[in-house]
Motif scaffolding. Structure first.
Motif, short mmCIF file in Angstrom:
data_model
loop_
_atom_site.label_atom_id
_atom_site.label_comp_id
_atom_site.label_asym_id
_atom_site.label_seq_id
_atom_site.Cartn_x
_atom_site.Cartn_y
_atom_site.Cartn_z
N GLY A 97 40.48 7.61 -0.01
CA GLY A 97 41.09 6.53 -0.75
C GLY A 97 40.39 6.35 -2.08
O GLY A 97 39.16 6.20 -2.12
N VAL A 98 41.14 6.41 -3.16
CA VAL A 98 40.58 6.24 -4.50
C VAL A 98 41.15 4.97 -5.11
O VAL A 98 42.36 4.83 -5.26
CB VAL A 98 40.92 7.45 -5.41
N PHE A 99 40.28 4.02 -5.42
CA PHE A 99 40.66 2.74 -6.02
C PHE A 99 40.29 2.79 -7.50
O PHE A 99 39.13 3.02 -7.84
CB PHE A 99 39.94 1.58 -5.33
N LEU A 100 41.28 2.56 -8.38
CA LEU A 100 41.05 2.68 -9.82
C LEU A 100 41.58 1.46 -10.55
O LEU A 100 42.69 1.00 -10.27
CB LEU A 100 41.78 3.91 -10.38
N THR A 101 40.83 0.97 -11.52
CA THR A 101 41.36 -0.08 -12.38
C THR A 101 42.37 0.54 -13.34
O THR A 101 42.33 1.74 -13.63
CB THR A 101 40.25 -0.75 -13.21
N GLN A 102 43.28 -0.29 -13.85
CA GLN A 102 44.25 0.19 -14.83
C GLN A 102 43.54 0.70 -16.08
O GLN A 102 43.95 1.69 -16.69
CB GLN A 102 45.23 -0.92 -15.20
N ARG A 103 42.45 0.02 -16.43
CA ARG A 103 41.71 0.40 -17.63
C ARG A 103 41.17 1.83 -17.51
O ARG A 103 41.31 2.64 -18.44
CB ARG A 103 40.55 -0.58 -17.85
N LEU A 104 40.57 2.16 -16.36
CA LEU A 104 40.01 3.49 -16.19
C LEU A 104 41.11 4.55 -16.13
O LEU A 104 41.00 5.60 -16.75
CB LEU A 104 39.17 3.55 -14.91
N LEU A 105 42.18 4.27 -15.40
CA LEU A 105 43.25 5.25 -15.28
C LEU A 105 43.86 5.56 -16.63
O LEU A 105 44.10 6.72 -16.96
CB LEU A 105 44.32 4.75 -14.30
N GLN A 106 44.11 4.53 -17.44
CA GLN A 106 44.68 4.76 -18.76
C GLN A 106 43.71 5.54 -19.64
O GLN A 106 44.12 6.35 -20.46
CB GLN A 106 45.06 3.44 -19.40
N GLY A 107 42.40 5.29 -19.45
CA GLY A 107 41.41 6.03 -20.23
C GLY A 107 41.36 7.50 -19.86
O GLY A 107 41.28 8.37 -20.73
N LEU A 108 41.45 7.79 -18.56
CA LEU A 108 41.38 9.17 -18.09
C LEU A 108 42.66 9.95 -18.41
O LEU A 108 42.61 11.14 -18.70
CB LEU A 108 41.12 9.21 -16.59
N LEU A 109 43.79 9.25 -18.37
CA LEU A 109 45.08 9.93 -18.58
C LEU A 109 45.72 9.57 -19.92
O LEU A 109 46.94 9.58 -20.03
CB LEU A 109 46.06 9.57 -17.44
N HIS A 110 44.90 9.26 -20.91
CA HIS A 110 45.46 8.74 -22.16
C HIS A 110 46.51 9.68 -22.76
O HIS A 110 47.46 9.23 -23.37
CB HIS A 110 44.34 8.48 -23.18
N ASN A 111 46.38 10.98 -22.57
CA ASN A 111 47.37 11.91 -23.12
C ASN A 111 48.60 12.06 -22.23
O ASN A 111 49.62 12.57 -22.68
CB ASN A 111 46.74 13.29 -23.33
#
Length: 313
Positions: A97-111
């Motif tokens: 199970g991977v729990f991610l904040t929206q902030r981190l996900l948008q940062g990792l997948l910015h492209n």
């Protein structure tokens, strides 16, 4: 307001404080592979992204009032604001199970965040057959998480784990695109590029809609929060999703209505007030128009269906 089902609000903090073994935890993400106590959760209101990957066995659940399940090699993505109830796992279940904040996900997948948003919010595809290239050895993907576990207390532990999560997300985007193209949905080069103002505004609109407790606002309200005109917001949302702003708002309001009617024992008058309806009569008419029944009948039917599914009728 008391709950007929004790829906716990699942945040990164609550996961970190739970009595469960974590592969890694940080301010913006948690990786968990210990689910022995998950059966104690009758329901949850998720405030982050949760990516659940099944390595062995099976788990079933109700996601936003729709029954679903995943088995070996399948992955399910729960979006922020979603409701999970009726969680059941087989005795041999193993997963990540991977729990991610929206902030981190948008940062990792910015492209590539628009690919993620298009599939989850527009196409509403949440379940995928993951890592097909591993064939019968699908659980071997867990070796990457083992690396994270072994490096938990070493230098660069955070960077190592983040790189594994980033790889995981890119693999998911690849699966998203592959699945969609098989369905005839083509992703242009623009779909892979960041910087389109319309994509940015659309993402911000979706995030705003998720965050608002009272979602039943006119289009100019959301346009004002985004500092653009209502006409421009309408054009952008239609272009990016194929649906109108009003459709998005109605779907969000309907989801909140089903949550309060099905998962709480708040009075219908309290629900009407909580969701921002001007009076009980207007609320009743809205529910009848959108669901085909009055709030009282809708709630009664939900309770009957619940008892039937539990074998108590």
């Amino acid at each position: 307001m008391s709950e007929s089902i004790n829906l716990e609000r699942i945040t990164l903090d609550s996961v970190q404080q739970a009595d469960a073994r974590l592969l890694y935890s940080d301010d913006d993400f948690v990786v968990m592979n210990d689910f022995k106590d998950i059966s104690t959760f009758r329901g949850a209101h998720v405030s982050s992204y949760v990516i659940l990957f099944c390595k062995k066995g099976k788990t079933s659940f109700t996601y936003n009032h729709h029954e679903d399940h995943i088995t070996k090699g399948e992955c399910f993505v729960f979006v922020p604001g979603s409701i999970i109830t009726d969680i059941m796992m087989s005795v041999d279940f193993e997963g990540i199970g991977v729990f991610l904040t929206q902030r981190l996900l948008q940062g990792l997948l910015h492209n590539d965040i628009n690919i993620w948003n298009k599939v989850l919010y527009v196409e509403k595809q949440n379940k995928f057959v993951a890592f097909k290239s591993h064939g019968d050895n699908i659980p071997d993907y867990g070796k990457y998480w083992k690396i994270a576990d072994e490096n938990n207390n070493r230098p660069f532990a955070k960077q190592i784990t983040l790189s594994i999560i980033h790889t995981f997300l890119l693999e998911m985007c690849s699966i998203f695109v592959d699945n969609e193209e098989k369905r005839g949905v083509k992703f242009s080069q623009e779909d892979h590029a960041m910087g389109k103002q319309s994509q940015v505004i659309f993402r911000r609109f979706v995030a705003l809609l998720q965050q608002e407790k009272v979602k039943r606002h006119p289009v100019p309200y959301y346009a004002g929060l985004l500092n653009i005109s209502a006409k421009y917001l309408t054009t952008i949302v239609r272009k990016e999703s194929g649906k109108s702003v009003r459709n998005w708002i109605c779907e969000a309001v309907d989801s909140d209505i089903t949550y309060y009617l099905f998962n709480t024992n708040a009075s219908i008058k309290e629900i009407s007030s909580t969701l921002g309806f001007p009076n009980l009569s207007f609320f009743g008419k809205y529910v009848k128009d959108h669901f085909g029944h009055s709030p009282r009948v809708l709630r009664m039917q939900a309770k009957i269906n619940k008892r039937k599914s539990n074998g108590t009728v």
